[in-house]
Design a protein around this motif. Structure first.
Motif, short mmCIF file in Angstrom:
data_model
loop_
_atom_site.label_atom_id
_atom_site.label_comp_id
_atom_site.label_asym_id
_atom_site.label_seq_id
_atom_site.Cartn_x
_atom_site.Cartn_y
_atom_site.Cartn_z
N GLU A 110 0.75 -9.81 5.61
CA GLU A 110 0.99 -8.39 5.39
C GLU A 110 0.04 -7.87 4.30
O GLU A 110 -0.31 -8.60 3.37
N THR A 111 -0.37 -6.62 4.39
CA THR A 111 -1.17 -5.99 3.36
C THR A 111 -0.24 -5.19 2.45
O THR A 111 0.24 -4.12 2.83
N PRO A 112 0.05 -5.71 1.26
CA PRO A 112 0.94 -4.98 0.36
C PRO A 112 0.23 -3.78 -0.26
O PRO A 112 -0.99 -3.81 -0.46
N THR A 113 0.99 -2.74 -0.55
CA THR A 113 0.40 -1.55 -1.16
C THR A 113 0.90 -1.35 -2.58
O THR A 113 0.38 -0.50 -3.29
N ASP A 114 1.86 -2.13 -3.00
CA ASP A 114 2.48 -1.92 -4.32
C ASP A 114 2.13 -3.01 -5.33
O ASP A 114 2.86 -3.26 -6.27
N HIS A 115 0.96 -3.66 -5.18
CA HIS A 115 0.61 -4.78 -6.04
C HIS A 115 0.04 -4.35 -7.40
O HIS A 115 0.04 -5.13 -8.33
N GLY A 116 -0.48 -3.17 -7.51
CA GLY A 116 -1.01 -2.69 -8.78
C GLY A 116 -2.33 -3.31 -9.20
O GLY A 116 -2.79 -3.12 -10.32
#
Length: 65
Positions: free
Chosen positions: A31-37
């Motif tokens: 998955e490509t996370p968007t909330d990693h910062g």
């Protein structure tokens, strides 16, 4: 590039998977996370995979089974 599946969480094409290449590298599907910062360069990406996938690869050996 030749790609060989080493370990996966399932047999369907859209599951987290680790592949080996004939270049001596690994490809990771997840998955490509968007909330990693994180600040990732535009030419790179980050994917998220379950810990169990890496542990399974270690148990099977780097070349999978």
């Amino acid at each position: 590039m030749k790609v060989t599946k080493l370990v996966s969480t399932c047999d369907i094409k859209d599951c987290p998977t680790i592949y080996a290449t004939d270049r001596g590298t690994l490809l990771v599907q997840g998955e490509t996370p968007t909330d990693h910062g994180l600040q990732i360069p535009s030419h790179e990406t980050v994917v998220e995979i379950p810990e169990e996938l890496v542990l399974d690869l270690i148990r099977k050996g780097l070349r999978g089974a």
